[in-house]
Structures are given as C-alpha cells and as structure tokens.
Motif scaffolding. Sequence first.
Motif, short mmCIF file in Angstrom:
data_model
loop_
_atom_site.label_atom_id
_atom_site.label_comp_id
_atom_site.label_asym_id
_atom_site.label_seq_id
_atom_site.Cartn_x
_atom_site.Cartn_y
_atom_site.Cartn_z
N ARG A 1 -31.39 52.03 20.63
CA ARG A 1 -30.35 52.90 21.19
C ARG A 1 -29.14 53.06 20.28
NH1 ARG A 1 -30.07 50.89 27.50
NH2 ARG A 1 -32.30 50.76 27.88
N SER A 2 -29.28 52.76 19.01
CA SER A 2 -28.19 52.94 18.06
C SER A 2 -28.73 53.68 16.84
CB SER A 2 -27.62 51.58 17.65
OG SER A 2 -26.73 51.73 16.56
N HIS A 3 -27.83 54.44 16.18
CA HIS A 3 -28.23 55.14 14.96
C HIS A 3 -28.05 54.25 13.73
CE1 HIS A 3 -28.70 58.84 17.14
NE2 HIS A 3 -27.46 58.80 17.58
N SER A 4 -27.44 53.07 13.92
CA SER A 4 -27.16 52.19 12.79
C SER A 4 -28.30 51.19 12.60
CB SER A 4 -25.86 51.42 13.04
OG SER A 4 -25.78 50.29 12.20
N PRO A 5 -28.97 51.22 11.45
CA PRO A 5 -30.09 50.29 11.24
C PRO A 5 -29.68 48.82 11.30
CG PRO A 5 -29.67 51.61 9.25
CD PRO A 5 -28.81 52.16 10.33
N VAL A 6 -28.51 48.47 10.77
CA VAL A 6 -28.09 47.06 10.77
C VAL A 6 -27.69 46.63 12.19
CG1 VAL A 6 -26.57 45.33 9.75
CG2 VAL A 6 -27.35 47.24 8.37
N PRO B 1 -27.93 67.90 29.91
CA PRO B 1 -28.48 66.60 29.49
C PRO B 1 -27.49 65.75 28.70
CG PRO B 1 -29.51 68.43 28.27
CD PRO B 1 -28.68 69.04 29.35
N GLY B 2 -26.44 66.39 28.14
CA GLY B 2 -25.43 65.64 27.40
C GLY B 2 -24.46 64.89 28.30
N LEU B 3 -24.47 65.21 29.59
CA LEU B 3 -23.60 64.54 30.55
C LEU B 3 -24.05 63.08 30.69
CD1 LEU B 3 -21.29 65.89 32.20
CD2 LEU B 3 -22.86 65.95 34.14
N ILE B 4 -23.12 62.15 30.59
CA ILE B 4 -23.48 60.72 30.59
C ILE B 4 -24.27 60.32 31.82
CG2 ILE B 4 -21.24 60.04 31.56
CD1 ILE B 4 -23.22 57.96 29.00
N PHE B 5 -23.97 60.95 32.97
CA PHE B 5 -24.66 60.59 34.21
C PHE B 5 -26.16 60.87 34.15
CE2 PHE B 5 -20.34 62.03 35.23
CZ PHE B 5 -19.82 60.85 35.70
N ASN B 6 -26.54 61.86 33.33
CA ASN B 6 -27.96 62.20 33.20
C ASN B 6 -28.70 61.26 32.26
OD1 ASN B 6 -28.04 64.50 34.95
ND2 ASN B 6 -26.91 65.65 33.41
N GLN B 7 -27.96 60.30 31.69
CA GLN B 7 -28.57 59.34 30.76
C GLN B 7 -28.60 57.93 31.32
OE1 GLN B 7 -26.36 59.71 27.05
NE2 GLN B 7 -26.14 61.90 27.36
N PRO C 1 -29.73 54.98 34.04
CA PRO C 1 -30.72 54.66 35.08
C PRO C 1 -30.05 54.53 36.45
CG PRO C 1 -30.85 53.12 33.20
CD PRO C 1 -29.61 53.93 33.02
N LYS C 2 -30.61 55.22 37.45
CA LYS C 2 -29.99 55.25 38.79
C LYS C 2 -29.91 53.86 39.41
CE LYS C 2 -31.67 59.91 39.64
NZ LYS C 2 -32.62 60.76 40.37
N MET C 3 -30.94 53.05 39.22
CA MET C 3 -30.98 51.73 39.87
C MET C 3 -29.88 50.82 39.33
SD MET C 3 -33.37 51.69 42.11
CE MET C 3 -33.77 49.97 42.38
N MET C 4 -29.59 50.96 38.05
CA MET C 4 -28.64 50.05 37.42
C MET C 4 -27.18 50.48 37.65
SD MET C 4 -29.07 48.68 33.60
CE MET C 4 -27.81 47.77 32.76
N TYR C 5 -26.98 51.77 37.87
CA TYR C 5 -25.62 52.30 38.01
C TYR C 5 -25.50 53.13 39.30
CZ TYR C 5 -25.68 51.03 33.09
OH TYR C 5 -25.80 50.34 31.92
N PRO C 6 -25.64 52.49 40.46
CA PRO C 6 -25.64 53.25 41.71
C PRO C 6 -24.33 53.99 41.97
CG PRO C 6 -25.55 50.87 42.15
CD PRO C 6 -25.82 51.04 40.69
N GLU C 7 -23.20 53.39 41.58
CA GLU C 7 -21.91 54.04 41.88
C GLU C 7 -21.73 55.31 41.06
OE1 GLU C 7 -20.63 50.83 38.90
OE2 GLU C 7 -22.43 51.62 39.83
N LYS D 1 -23.76 58.02 42.46
CA LYS D 1 -23.11 58.60 43.63
C LYS D 1 -22.13 59.70 43.21
CE LYS D 1 -20.14 57.55 47.57
NZ LYS D 1 -19.35 56.54 48.29
N VAL D 2 -21.34 59.43 42.17
CA VAL D 2 -20.40 60.44 41.66
C VAL D 2 -21.17 61.68 41.21
CG1 VAL D 2 -18.71 60.98 39.86
CG2 VAL D 2 -18.62 58.78 41.03
N HIS D 3 -22.28 61.46 40.51
CA HIS D 3 -23.09 62.59 40.04
C HIS D 3 -23.59 63.43 41.22
CE1 HIS D 3 -26.55 64.13 37.30
NE2 HIS D 3 -25.48 64.89 37.19
#
Length: 498
Positions: free
Chosen positions: A86-91, A343-349, A351-357, A360-362
């Motif tokens: 999940r990062s663009h940095s190899p190191v 798709p660039g909206l953070i809420f669309n990225q 996981p629903k189970m991990m971030y329920p609140e 809800k805003v979405h």
Amino acid sequence: MLSDRKMYSILNRHQKKSGFKLLPVVIIGNGPSGICLSYLLSGYTPYFKRESLHPHPILQKKLEEAPDVSILDQDLEYLSEGLEGRSHSPVSLLFDTLLRPDTDFGGTAESVLTWWHETDRAIPHLVLGRNPPGGAWHSIEGSMVTLSRGEWMGLPDLQFKDWLRQKKRGLRNNRATAEDIAQYYQHYVMKKGLQKNFRCGTVVTSVRKVSAEGIFNHMQEDLQKSDSLWNFTEEGMEVFQVDGFVKTVQGDKEPFSIYAENVVLATGTYDSPTWLGVKGENLSYVHHQLSALEEAVKNNSIGITSDPVLIVGAGLTAADAILFAHHCNIPVIHVFRRRVSDPGLIFNQLPKMMYPEYHKVHQMMKEQSAACAGPYECYISLPEHRVLSFGKDKKCIFQDKNGYQKAYKISMALVLTGSNPNLSFLPNNGIYLAMDSDQPVNPKRNPIDVDPFTYECTQEKGLYALGPLAGDNFVRFVQGGALAAASSLLKKANKNPP
C-alpha cells in the motif's frame, strides 16, 4: 526537557568562538519520522533474526544470503525489489514487511528483525521540534481515533499494543486514540534513551547553505574536539546554517544558530490548513481547524437551535467534524466538490467493517442531499458544490456543477480541505525541492523529490525529506524513509562495516 539548561549551551547564537560545533545531522521535526531516524542514528541496528521465516519466499532467500550484515548496510534496492503493498516507496514496503510480515492479510506474525545497540555506530545529531516528542499528535484532539490500525502506529522494537497492555488498556476496533499515540511516542523516546538528542519548544526560522570556509576560523580550535564525522577541510565545501529560537518556560525566546553537514526535513503537514481563497474567508466565523467546533460547543456558542454549521471538505477530518456535530445534535450543511461515487474519495477506499463510523458518514452523504430528504435529521449533503463567498451577515453562497447558485444562513463554517507543510524556513518555501518546482510542496500532489533509496533531496545534496513531505502519509510507512536516510548517513560517516 524544556528547562534543561544544556539545551541553551548547544542551541545558543551567542557562544564564545571556540564553542561552535559542527553537527553531522540536524533533524527538523520530532514526530514519528524524526523519532525513528533518531533511534537508527543512536546505534540501534537491525539484523535478520536467525531461524525466522518470512512469508515472502524471495525476500527470505535474500535475507538468508547475509544474515551477519545489518539491514542498514545491505543494498536496500536489491532487498526491496519485487515487493508490493500500500505504499509507492520500495524501502517503506521493505521495512514494513520486516517489522510486520503478514499484517495486510490480518496476520500477527512476529518481526523477522532483531535489534542490537552498537554504540560505536551512533551518529551525533539533534532533533528539533515545537511540541514534545510525537510532533503534531499532541495538537490533535485526544479522543480522536486513528485511521490506521493501532499496531501500525508503533515504532521499531516496542510494539504499541504491548505498551497499551501495560496501561491496562485495549484497542477500540483495532484502533487507537490520538492521546494514546502521543503518550506512546513520548514513552518511546524515554525508553530508548533518545531524550538527550531532543530539543523541544524550538522553532526553526531559517535553513540555508553557507561556505564552510566562512565559518572555519570561528570553529578551528573546536574542530579537533568536534562531533563532525566528515572531512570539513574539503575545499569549496558548504554546510547548513540552522537558525531559530527556543521558547523557554518563562515564555522568552532564546535565539540559536547551529551548523550541520546534513539536515533532515521531517516537519509533516499539520502546520498550515488549506484555504479556499474565496471572499470573506477571513471573517471571524470561518475556521480551518476542527478544534474550533469543539470549542464552540464547549462554550455553548452553538447548539441544537443554532443555524447550521457549514463543513467544507470530503476527507476524514471533515467526517470527524460531521460525526462530532451529529453526536451533539448540531445541524450541518456539508459541501464538497466530488461526486459521492468518485473512486478517489477516501470513503470508497476504506473497508466498511473496519471503519463503521466513516461508512455512516458516507451513507449520509449519499442519502441526504438537499434535493432528496433522507433518514438523517440535521444534515444536508451538497455534492459537486463549491463555496463562492462568505458574507458578513453569515450568509454563504454556493454554486453547483451546472452554475446554479444558492445561499444558506449558517452559524459558523469549518473549511477542512487538508493542510500544507510550512516550509517558510527554506528559500522560496522549498518550492525548488518539489517534483514540480513551479508549484508549492504538497504531500499528495507534489511531494519533495527524493532519491527512493536514500531519501536525499535530488535538488539539494545533504538535505533529506521524510514522511508526508516525501509522499509517505501513514506512520506505518514513514519508517522506511528513516531507514533509507540512516543507511545513507551511515555510509557518508564511514560507519558501515566493510
């Protein structure tokens, strides 16, 4: 730490000529990036733990090739080749997978690293910061829950969850509060014995290159005893002059000027909230930080019967403001430029189970537009709208994607559209260091251009950038930049074993 008089002997402009010191490294910023780099520069050295088994077979094979050679001394480009995440940095991917081998798959495998404290490899350095160790985490409202999972907030060789367990506390939905994180970072600095390198309450006002010859005469007597690890007599050599002031306990400002062969920028991006640049934005009811809403509720200056609070933005800080207002039954008008399905909206990225609140805003954003009343009281969503102006009468004018305008009377406005780094201490605000040198430095759109395997700025040798300034926006991944910078600085200091 602030009252430590030793601070002023090191950070004092008005020293005797023989009292000047040339430091190998000065780190500006004492958040997670600065703390992690200080740890690595203090002689703490990572090795592959024998008998460990990494789930990535190719990386395992590479690690087994040189088990007696520190990770800092190995070829980071070779080790990180082929890693994905999940990062663009190899190191960043490399260090993360060495510390947390299978965390992206929900696993809890132990780190494959073992740490040795090799004091002979330590590089003298200072870490300068406005706040206590932890940086901007001390400025965030303490009860706010982190976006990242709690175990991703930890620093090397002291797991966050173990520290939390000692406090007889647990993680809420695998996540931690900002207050816990800030305390953990302070504890880490003390536990690892790094406090001697930290100077808190310091504000840097200028960083510039100066001729080494120009200050050589001032320093000649002291150079024999200096902490410098490089050859300072090299003709035409330049060093960095770092100016600023220390805020004393009494509230005074003590100026300082120090010289360094290398400077590391680790200031993050919390300093300077983004403005919309519209008429009336400087009016007293328009704010750019979530704390203004919390303060207004505490003072009873807004409440259930108030005109709506305007919240501008579609990121996580805006979502936190909506949740806070919703909890207090305060009416909200929510304006943002994107489509809800973008798709660039953070809420669309997330996981629903991990971030329920946040889910809800979405849902509220989708179901409760001005054109279509939904199930949520006291909330109106205006997607694909922008603010045109704020009036003295607290009327705000919006425009939709078709050019139609509408006006709303509000009680206060919160413009929460992100923040920019404050690099005012660099020439031209550091624009010359960015990927696009015609535009200001921005952590998401235009970070500082660094070598991906050393994190040294491509436009300024001896200057390094870590964390959000270099495009690494999560604590979990900023540590890779510290590893890359430490490896580079050790090579410069000839402290790498052959």
